[in-house]
Design a protein around this motif. Sequence first.
Motif, PDB file in Angstrom:
ATOM      1  N   LEU A 198       0.537  -1.152  -0.188  1.00 33.95           N
ATOM      2  CA  LEU A 198      -0.029   0.140  -0.060  1.00 33.95           C
ATOM      3  C   LEU A 198       0.965   1.420  -0.100  1.00 33.95           C
ATOM      4  O   LEU A 198       1.669   1.354   1.075  1.00 33.95           O
ATOM      5  CB  LEU A 198      -0.960  -0.040   1.278  1.00 33.95           C
ATOM      6  CG  LEU A 198      -1.968  -1.239   1.377  1.00 33.95           C
ATOM      7  CD1 LEU A 198      -2.827  -1.057   2.688  1.00 33.95           C
ATOM      8  CD2 LEU A 198      -2.492  -1.920   0.155  1.00 33.95           C
ATOM      9  N   ASP A 204       1.606   3.811   2.938  1.00 34.59           N
ATOM     10  CA  ASP A 204       2.381   3.587   4.131  1.00 34.59           C
ATOM     11  C   ASP A 204       3.813   3.811   3.548  1.00 34.59           C
ATOM     12  O   ASP A 204       4.376   2.728   2.836  1.00 34.59           O
ATOM     13  CB  ASP A 204       2.124   1.974   4.635  1.00 34.59           C
ATOM     14  CG  ASP A 204       0.930   2.056   5.457  1.00 34.59           C
ATOM     15  OD1 ASP A 204       0.708   2.965   6.171  1.00 34.59           O
ATOM     16  OD2 ASP A 204       0.259   0.899   5.647  1.00 34.59           O
ATOM     17  N   TYR A 206      -6.906   0.545  11.872  1.00 32.61           N
ATOM     18  CA  TYR A 206      -6.075  -0.467  11.421  1.00 32.61           C
ATOM     19  C   TYR A 206      -6.983  -1.842  11.249  1.00 32.61           C
ATOM     20  O   TYR A 206      -7.985  -2.162  12.288  1.00 32.61           O
ATOM     21  CB  TYR A 206      -4.770  -0.515  12.192  1.00 32.61           C
ATOM     22  CG  TYR A 206      -3.991   0.665  12.078  1.00 32.61           C
ATOM     23  CD1 TYR A 206      -3.069   1.102  11.001  1.00 32.61           C
ATOM     24  CD2 TYR A 206      -4.210   1.541  13.048  1.00 32.61           C
ATOM     25  CE1 TYR A 206      -2.378   2.185  11.014  1.00 32.61           C
ATOM     26  CE2 TYR A 206      -3.367   3.090  12.982  1.00 32.61           C
ATOM     27  CZ  TYR A 206      -2.290   2.920  12.023  1.00 32.61           C
ATOM     28  OH  TYR A 206      -1.699   4.059  11.717  1.00 32.61           O
ATOM     29  N   GLY A 207      -6.455  -2.575  10.824  1.00 34.87           N
ATOM     30  CA  GLY A 207      -6.419  -4.043  10.939  1.00 34.87           C
ATOM     31  C   GLY A 207      -5.534  -4.338  12.069  1.00 34.87           C
ATOM     32  O   GLY A 207      -4.513  -4.028  12.458  1.00 34.87           O
ATOM     33  N   GLU A 239     -10.501  -6.397  11.497  1.00 29.29           N
ATOM     34  CA  GLU A 239     -10.406  -4.872  10.598  1.00 29.29           C
ATOM     35  C   GLU A 239     -11.097  -3.815  11.317  1.00 29.29           C
ATOM     36  O   GLU A 239     -12.187  -4.065  11.610  1.00 29.29           O
ATOM     37  CB  GLU A 239     -10.906  -5.073   9.130  1.00 29.29           C
ATOM     38  CG  GLU A 239     -10.821  -3.887   8.420  1.00 29.29           C
ATOM     39  CD  GLU A 239      -9.274  -3.375   8.082  1.00 29.29           C
ATOM     40  OE1 GLU A 239      -8.392  -4.271   8.221  1.00 29.29           O
ATOM     41  OE2 GLU A 239      -9.235  -2.427   7.484  1.00 29.29           O
ATOM     42  N   LYS A 240     -10.411  -2.820  11.789  1.00 32.57           N
ATOM     43  CA  LYS A 240     -11.162  -1.605  12.095  1.00 32.57           C
ATOM     44  C   LYS A 240     -11.921  -1.856  13.438  1.00 32.57           C
ATOM     45  O   LYS A 240     -13.191  -1.644  13.311  1.00 32.57           O
ATOM     46  CB  LYS A 240     -11.583  -0.737  11.364  1.00 32.57           C
ATOM     47  CG  LYS A 240     -10.948  -0.406   9.657  1.00 32.57           C
ATOM     48  CD  LYS A 240     -10.622   0.991   9.562  1.00 32.57           C
ATOM     49  CE  LYS A 240      -9.529   1.170   8.677  1.00 32.57           C
ATOM     50  NZ  LYS A 240      -9.586   0.449   7.343  1.00 32.57           N
ATOM     51  N   VAL A 244      -1.714  -3.918  11.588  1.00 36.23           N
ATOM     52  CA  VAL A 244      -1.341  -4.233  10.077  1.00 36.23           C
ATOM     53  C   VAL A 244      -0.788  -2.983   9.588  1.00 36.23           C
ATOM     54  O   VAL A 244      -1.511  -1.987   9.374  1.00 36.23           O
ATOM     55  CB  VAL A 244      -2.392  -4.929   9.491  1.00 36.23           C
ATOM     56  CG1 VAL A 244      -2.110  -5.366   8.076  1.00 36.23           C
ATOM     57  CG2 VAL A 244      -2.982  -6.267  10.408  1.00 36.23           C
ATOM     58  N   THR A 264      -8.218  -8.222   5.331  1.00 35.84           N
ATOM     59  CA  THR A 264      -7.772  -8.636   6.604  1.00 35.84           C
ATOM     60  C   THR A 264      -8.718  -9.814   6.922  1.00 35.84           C
ATOM     61  O   THR A 264      -8.308 -10.744   7.394  1.00 35.84           O
ATOM     62  CB  THR A 264      -8.327  -7.616   7.668  1.00 35.84           C
ATOM     63  OG1 THR A 264      -7.499  -6.648   7.605  1.00 35.84           O
ATOM     64  CG2 THR A 264      -8.179  -8.081   9.190  1.00 35.84           C
TER      65      THR A 264
END
Length: 296
Positions: free
Chosen positions: A132, A135, A172-173, A192-193, A205, A233
């Motif tokens: 990604l 990041d 985040y995950g 996830e979240k 993650v 995720t």
Amino acid sequence: MRTKVTKAIFPVAGLGTRFLPATKSVPKEIMTLVDRPLIQYAIDEARAAGIKEFIFVTSRGKSALEDYFDHNPVIENELKRKNKTKLLEVLKETDMDSGAIAYIRQHKALGLGHAVWCARRLIANEPFAVILPDDVIAADKPCLQQMVEAYQETGGNMVAAMEVSPEKASSYGVLDVKDDMGSLVSVQGMVEKPEPGTAPSNLAVIGRYILTPQILRNINGLDKGAGGELQLTDAIAQEIPKNNVYGYRFRGQRFDCGSKAGFLQATVSFGLARDDLKDDLQAYLHEIMSVEKAAQ
Ligand code: G1P
């Protein structure tokens, strides 16, 4: 010997609304950290990890990305004519072997899992990486390379992981850790979240993955997850009963270039790391800090 990871997916279909109005006409992956677009950092990291095939999952309005990785005869001829060899060298970083890069459109914004799934036919039956580009990770040894090395030992599915403050975990995950082996952790759950206050840990993650092709089949049957989207995720979490999901605490500093504050921090940090900019930038930072202190 494990099958080498030579393919990477770059999900770049997002609208980048957090950076409007800039992203009205410029894909966020083309926004520059110092003098390189975000996507260049991601590609360099992939190359260092041995990736040979680069798969971009794009959307409408992302043609600047395709142009960026193409030759630009007008600029090249002009630089040659003026004998600007250094700049010609710099341009070489953007060269891609013919056929090494593929673009696939994600026709609907159905989530990260769906974006990755769009590349399934190009991945076929091999392990693959996902990067990604938001990041950005500054590291002596590039993050994906660290992971590829760790993956030689583990195989399976591996996600980059980093401790975040508990109040940030819901962005985040998040990993539920089974065995903590230091840089490597085995995973017994992944969310996830998570709703605030419900995260299984503060190990989040980060946007680097090495995945088995089974993940693509899992996405195929996936229900909508957090935010009503198909989440990568969740597809990875389905593999946990097979005991083949790992988190990898990378060595390096991660910047969240999907946020304005993170982008600014990365800009300062990458500027300070550059010999040609460090002195001026440092002097300026000292100056504004002392003005600020004097005002307090
Ligand atoms: C994505 C992933 C999430 C991960 C994050 C890292 O979320 O879905 O699991 O923690 O990237 O940056 P996004 O930031 O796209 O919402």
